[in-house]
Scaffold this active site. Sequence first.
Site, PDB file in Angstrom:
ATOM      1  CD  GLU B 103      -1.559  -2.481   1.374  1.00 23.99           C
ATOM      2  OE1 GLU B 103      -0.448  -2.633   1.922  1.00 23.99           O
ATOM      3  OE2 GLU B 103      -2.272  -3.446   1.018  1.00 23.99           O
ATOM      4  CG  HIS B 173     -11.968  -8.008   5.746  1.00 27.80           C
ATOM      5  ND1 HIS B 173     -11.325  -8.833   6.642  1.00 27.80           N
ATOM      6  CD2 HIS B 173     -11.284  -8.121   4.574  1.00 27.80           C
ATOM      7  CE1 HIS B 173     -10.305  -9.432   6.036  1.00 27.80           C
ATOM      8  NE2 HIS B 173     -10.257  -9.022   4.791  1.00 27.80           N
TER       9      HIS B 173
HETATM   10  C1  LIG Z   1      -1.921  -5.005   4.204  1.00 26.03           C
HETATM   11  C2  LIG Z   1      -2.879  -5.845   3.437  1.00 26.03           C
HETATM   12  N1  LIG Z   1      -3.171  -5.521   2.166  1.00 26.03           N
HETATM   13  C3  LIG Z   1      -4.062  -6.244   1.468  1.00 26.03           C
HETATM   14  C4  LIG Z   1      -4.675  -7.320   2.028  1.00 26.03           C
HETATM   15  C5  LIG Z   1      -5.713  -8.110   1.242  1.00 26.03           C
HETATM   16  N2  LIG Z   1      -5.203  -9.449   0.924  1.00 26.03           N
HETATM   17  C6  LIG Z   1      -5.484 -10.506   1.715  1.00 26.03           C
HETATM   18  S1  LIG Z   1      -4.701 -11.861   1.218  1.00 26.03           S
HETATM   19  C7  LIG Z   1      -4.006 -11.091  -0.099  1.00 26.03           C
HETATM   20  C8  LIG Z   1      -3.083 -11.841  -0.994  1.00 26.03           C
HETATM   21  C9  LIG Z   1      -1.929 -12.438  -0.250  1.00 26.03           C
HETATM   22  O1  LIG Z   1      -1.179 -13.245  -1.091  1.00 26.03           O
HETATM   23  P1  LIG Z   1       0.043 -14.086  -0.568  1.00 26.03           P
HETATM   24  O2  LIG Z   1       0.847 -13.281   0.392  1.00 26.03           O
HETATM   25  O3  LIG Z   1       0.753 -14.620  -1.734  1.00 26.03           O
HETATM   26  O4  LIG Z   1      -0.609 -15.260   0.291  1.00 26.03           O
HETATM   27  P2  LIG Z   1      -1.547 -16.442  -0.228  1.00 26.03           P
HETATM   28  O5  LIG Z   1      -2.946 -15.965  -0.111  1.00 26.03           O
HETATM   29  O6  LIG Z   1      -1.151 -16.766  -1.608  1.00 26.03           O
HETATM   30  O7  LIG Z   1      -1.314 -17.572   0.721  1.00 26.03           O
HETATM   31  C10 LIG Z   1      -4.406  -9.760  -0.135  1.00 26.03           C
HETATM   32  C11 LIG Z   1      -4.020  -8.797  -1.167  1.00 26.03           C
HETATM   33  C12 LIG Z   1      -4.351  -7.626   3.364  1.00 26.03           C
HETATM   34  N3  LIG Z   1      -4.903  -8.651   4.006  1.00 26.03           N
HETATM   35  N4  LIG Z   1      -3.459  -6.876   4.046  1.00 26.03           N
END
Ligand SMILES: Cc1ncc(C[n+]2csc(CCOP(=O)(O)OP(=O)(O)O)c2C)c(N)n1
Lengths: 477, 437
Positions: B103, B173
Site C-alpha cells: 500500500e 474488513h
Molecule cells: C496489508 C494488506 N493488504 C491487502 C490485504 C488483502 N489481501 C489478503 S490476502 C491477499 C493476498 C496475499 O497473497 P500471498 O501473500 O501470496 O498469500 P496467499 O494468499 O497466496 O497464501 C491480499 C491482497 C491484506 N490482508 N493486508
Amino acid sequence: MAILLRRSTSVLQSLKHKLGFWSTLSLQSSGGVFGRSRDQHLVSFPYNSSSPNILWIGRFASTVAVNHLDPLPFSDSDDDQQQSLEFPGGKVTYTSEMTFISESQEKRVPCYRVLDDNGDLLLGSHLQQVSKEVATKIYNDMVTLQVMDTIFYEAQRQGRLSFYLTSSGEEAVNIASAAALSPDDVILPQYREPGILLWRGFTLQEFTDQLFGNKSDYGKGRQMPIHYGSKKLNYVTVSSPLATQLPQAVGIAYSLKMDKKDACAVTYTGDGATSEGDFHAALNFAAVLEAPVVFICRNNGWAISTNVSEQFRSDGIVVKGQAYGIRSIRVDGNDALAVYNAISTAREMAITEQRPVLVEALTYRVGHHSTSDDSTKYRPLQEIEYWKTTRNPVNRFRNWIEKNGWWSDREEAELRSNIKKQLMHSIQVAEKTVKPPVAEMFSDVYDVLPSNLQEQEKQLRETIIKYPKDYPSDVPL
Amino acid sequence: MATALRSFGRRRWVNGSVCRGRAFSTNTTCDKLIQQDNNPPAPTPKSLNLYSAINQALHIALETDPRAYVFGEDVGFGGVFRCTTGLADRFGKSRVFNTPLCEQGIVGFAIGLAAMGNRAIAEIQFADYIFPAFDQIVNEAAKFRYRSGNQFNCGGLTVRAPYGAVGHGGHYHSQSPEAFFCHVPGIKVVIPRSPREAKGLLLSSIRDPNPVVFFEPKWLYRLSVEDVPEHDYMLPLSEAEVIREGSDITLVGWGAQLSIMEQACIDAEKEGISCELIDLKTLIPWDKETVEASVRKTGRLLISHEAPVTGGFGAEISASIVERCFLRLEAPVARVCGLDTPFPLVFEPFYMPTKNKVSSSPMLITHFVLCAEMWNLELILAIYTTLVFACLDAGTGCYKINCKLLAAQKQLWFIVKSDQNVNLYHIQASKEGELGR
Ligand SMILES: Cc1ncc(C[n+]2csc(CCOP(=O)(O)OP(=O)(O)O)c2C)c(N)n1
Ligand SMILES: [Mg+2]
C-alpha cells in the site's frame, strides 16, 4: 544442501579474511581513507554516537554478519591497500572495469527436493532420519488438513460459516515444517498455516469453535473465521493485515536470544506479502540484530489474482535473503521430506548460530484464495489441475510411506472416514454452543474496562432491553 | 418499514448475508441531481448498483483523460469488488494494472505519477489496509503543494478504498477510518451514499486539483441500486445536501449510515418528530454552512457514524455547531456511533449505530429545560394543566421534578421552543415515569 555447504565455506573464508583485515587495522593503525588510527576511523563515521566504543563493536559485529557475501562478479583483486576502499561495513576493492551487476543470475536458484513426483527417493539425496512414527503423523495430519478443508469449505457454501480459506496444495509446507520444529519455537503465521496448530495438537473441536466464533473460541468470537491462535501452542493469533507478523517475529526471536532459549521464532509469509515494507524491515532487522528467526515464504504463485510475475521480478524470494545478509534456501514445498529437511536444518542454524534463515518453499494454492474468490476468473484450469494431480504433495508423500510399507489403503479409508466423522460431530457441537456473552465485546480492549466503555456497556444493555429484536438471540446477555 | 428492518437485521447475522433493507434510495434527489449538471444531455438513467456506478465513473475518467491511470492490488482482473471490471481490456495494461502488494508503494507511486500531471486513481483493497500508506498520504500527498510553495502538487491523486461494516467482516474488513484522514489539512475526504452519488462524486474527486481519499461503502456495492445517468456528470465537493427536509431535528451522516438514519427519520416522523437529514458527502473541507442553517432552523443536531464515537468526525461537527449555534440549541448535540472497541465479528449487531439507537436517542425526543429547578411542582401543575417542560436526562437538575410531573400526568406535553413561534408536540406517556413513544 550443496549450495548451503558452499556458502558456509565462503562464510568461513571471508570471515578469516575480515578478521585479518580488522586486526591489521587495529594493530598497525594503518587506516585508509578514514584515517590512520582506530579513533580517527571512528570520527569519520557518518553517524553521531555518544558512545563510539559501543558503535565500534556494533559495526564490527555487523561486518562479520554481512561478509559472507562473495564479491561477485568482479575480479578478485589482490589485497593491495591502494586498490581497495576501506569503507564502514568492510573493505571494498576497486576495479577499473565498469560493470553493472546483472538484474538476475543466469540460472534460477535450483529447488531442493528429496522425493520425485512419484514419491521415489532421489539418488544421492541426503535424508534426515524420519521415523515411521513421524512419517505417518506427517501423513495423518496432511490428510486431516485436506478433510478439514473439504468439510469446512462445504459448510461455508451451505451458509453455516461466514467465511473460510483452504490450505489445499500447501499441506506439505504446513505439516512438514511444523514437524521439523520444536513446540517451544514461537510461530507467527500469515493465515494459510493451520497445519502447524494441527501438528501441535489443536483439536478439530478447537478449530471448529474458532470458525463458529462461539463461547469456546479463544478469540472470543471477535475475529473472522480462520484467525486461529493458541498461547498454549506458541501460535500467535492470526492478523489479517499482511506481513505485519514478520518484524514482530524478529522481536520475539530477539527475546528468545536474550533469554538464551533453545528455541527460535518461525514466521510464515505468502509470496504476495513479501512486497510489503514490513517484509523488508523484518529481514533487515533480523540480519542486523542476529535474531534466531526462520522466515518461511510459501511461494504459491499467486496473491489472490496477482501472479508472481506481477509481484516481483527477482528470482522469487530466495535471492532476497542475500541482499539483506541472510542465508537462504529454495525448497520444493510439495515435497514433505525436503521441507522437513530444510526446516530442521534452518532451525538448527538459527539457534546454534543465532542468525536468521530464509526458506522459500515453492508450492501452489490449489483452491480459491478464499470463499470470497473464484480463481477460475484469472488462472487457467489446467494449471490448477496440474498442481492438484501431478504435483499433489499429499499423494507424493503417501507413495513414499506406502513404499516403505508404512501405509495401506485400508488405513487411508479408515483415517478419512474417521476424521470426517469427528468433524461432523465438532460442527454439531460448535453450532450448538452459544456465542460469547456480550460483555466480551468490551473486555480486552484494555486490561481493565475504562469508564467510556463502562458507560457504553450500560447504555447498550438499556437499548437491548428496549429493542430485543434488534439483537441476535444466540449471544448471551 | 420497522418490521422489514428488523427482519433484515436478523438475517444479517444469521446467514452472514446482507439484506436489501440497507439499500438506500434517493428518489427525491433524482431531479435535483440532473439539474446540477451544466449541460445535461437527454438523461438516460439506468438502474445500477454501486460498484457498477464506480466502474462507469472509472470508464469515463479513463476515456476522457488519456493521462488517467487506474491501479492497485488485483485491479487487473476487475478487483475483489468488481469495481475495475473491463477496464484493463478496454484501456490496456499500461493504464490499468495490478501493483505489487504494497500500500505504501501504491500511494507513493501514485503521488509521483500525479506530480507529473497525471490522474492517478489508486485502489486500496480495503480501507482497513490503508495504514501502511498512512505516511505517504499524511506526510506526502497532503503537504506536496504546501511545502513546495505550490511549485509541485499531486492534485491528480485519488485514493479509493472500500470502508465500513458488511455484516461479517470482523476487525479488518469493516473499519471506517475516515476520521484519521480528516485530521490532515491538504487532502479531501469524500464518501458517497448511493450509486448516483458515487459516480458523480468520484468523477469530481478524480478531476479535483487536490488529493482526495474516496471511501466507498462496501456494504452498498451490490445492495444499493438506483437510476444512474449514463453520461459524464460531476457532483460538487464540499457541498452537503439536505436529502430529507424537517423542522424538529437535524441529522447529519455520510455513506452507508445514511440509509440507517433515513429509516430512523421515517420512524420518528410517525411519532410526530419532523427530521431533517443531511448527507455531508465531503468530510473535509466540509460544508458547515448547510449544517448550521439547518440547525438554526431545528435547534437540534444528531450525528451518526459507524466509526468509534471517541475522536470520530462527529466530534468535530458537534464542536463546530456548538460554536456557531449555541443559543439556538435546545438539546445537547447527540452522537450515535460505533462503540469504542475494535470492530467485533459476532458482536457486530451490538456495535453498530442501529436505526433504533438513532431514533431513540434522548436528544431526539427529550425536552431540556435549564431553569426547572427554580419552579415548584404545585406551581407548574397549577399553571400548566396539560403543558409541561419535561427533561428526562438523569444528569440534569430538573430530572427529579420532571419524573414527578410525569407521574402526576396521564398525558405529557412537550414544548419545543423556537425564536418565532412555539410548537407543541404531543407524546403519550405509556408508563409512569417512563417516556413512551
Ligand atoms: C496489508 C494488506 N493488504 C491487502 C490485504 C488483502 N489481501 C489478503 S490476502 C491477499 C493476498 C496475499 O497473497 P500471498 O501473500 O501470496 O498469500 P496467499 O494468499 O497466496 O497464501 C491480499 C491482497 C491484506 N490482508 N493486508
Ligand atoms: Mg501467494
